[in-house]
Design a protein around this motif. Structure first.
Motif, PDB file in Angstrom:
ATOM      1  N   SER A 238    -120.064  -4.598 -38.538  1.00 44.06           N
ATOM      2  CA  SER A 238    -119.189  -6.099 -37.435  1.00 44.06           C
ATOM      3  C   SER A 238    -118.450  -5.478 -37.375  1.00 44.06           C
ATOM      4  O   SER A 238    -117.292  -4.944 -37.317  1.00 44.06           O
ATOM      5  CB  SER A 238    -119.604  -7.110 -38.687  1.00 44.06           C
ATOM      6  OG  SER A 238    -118.573  -6.965 -39.309  1.00 44.06           O
TER       7      SER A 238
ATOM      8  N   ARG B 153    -123.139  -3.164 -42.170  1.00 43.15           N
ATOM      9  CA  ARG B 153    -123.849  -4.169 -41.928  1.00 43.15           C
ATOM     10  C   ARG B 153    -125.114  -4.679 -42.778  1.00 43.15           C
ATOM     11  O   ARG B 153    -125.954  -4.114 -42.430  1.00 43.15           O
ATOM     12  CB  ARG B 153    -123.811  -4.995 -40.682  1.00 43.15           C
ATOM     13  CG  ARG B 153    -123.768  -6.247 -40.642  1.00 43.15           C
ATOM     14  CD  ARG B 153    -124.125  -6.952 -39.283  1.00 43.15           C
ATOM     15  NE  ARG B 153    -123.743  -8.096 -39.324  1.00 43.15           N
ATOM     16  CZ  ARG B 153    -123.827  -8.833 -38.139  1.00 43.15           C
ATOM     17  NH1 ARG B 153    -122.943  -7.804 -37.190  1.00 43.15           N
ATOM     18  NH2 ARG B 153    -122.952 -10.446 -38.583  1.00 43.15           N
TER      19      ARG B 153
ATOM     20  N   HIS C  75    -116.291  -8.516 -44.056  1.00 42.99           N
ATOM     21  CA  HIS C  75    -117.450  -9.228 -42.760  1.00 42.99           C
ATOM     22  C   HIS C  75    -117.915 -10.759 -43.096  1.00 42.99           C
ATOM     23  O   HIS C  75    -117.383 -10.989 -44.067  1.00 42.99           O
ATOM     24  CB  HIS C  75    -119.208  -8.732 -43.004  1.00 42.99           C
ATOM     25  CG  HIS C  75    -119.483  -6.971 -43.109  1.00 42.99           C
ATOM     26  ND1 HIS C  75    -119.420  -6.505 -41.952  1.00 42.99           N
ATOM     27  CD2 HIS C  75    -119.392  -6.431 -43.671  1.00 42.99           C
ATOM     28  CE1 HIS C  75    -119.539  -5.733 -42.284  1.00 42.99           C
ATOM     29  NE2 HIS C  75    -119.900  -5.042 -42.725  1.00 42.99           N
TER      30      HIS C  75
END
Length: 96
Positions: A62, A81, A71
């Motif tokens: 991300s 992710r 994240h």
């Protein structure tokens, strides 16, 4: 909001590039920029938003992880992710 640790961000960008098996000029081509710009990113210059999006895609991560090392969805510090379906399932299970 905390100050952005640009040195750490640069290390994460370098990590993405290395794990993808790319040289700086190869990543630059993917990002639509120059090798010099990639060098600067790896040394703490914050990339433009569209380049951050592409870096996140290349690194299967991300934008938040690239910038901060975590994240936003789950606070994970792992680069990869999680699949959105896994996050949805976890949220449903937590609600039961």
């Amino acid at each position: 909001m905390h100050d952005l640790d640009k040195e750490a961000m640069g290390r994460r960008i370098r990590q993405i590039r290395s794990q993808a098996g790319l040289r700086q000029w190869e990543l630059a081509k993917l990002l639509g920029t120059t090798q010099s710009a990639v060098h600067k990113y790896e040394h703490g210059v914050v990339p433009e938003p569209r380049r951050l999006v592409e870096l996140a895609r290349v690194g299967n991560t991300s934008i938040e992880w690239i910038l901060t090392g975590t994240h936003w969805e789950n606070g994970s510090e792992e680069q990869t992710r999680l699949d959105p379906e896994i996050l949805e399932t976890a949220a449903m299970l937590r609600g039961t």
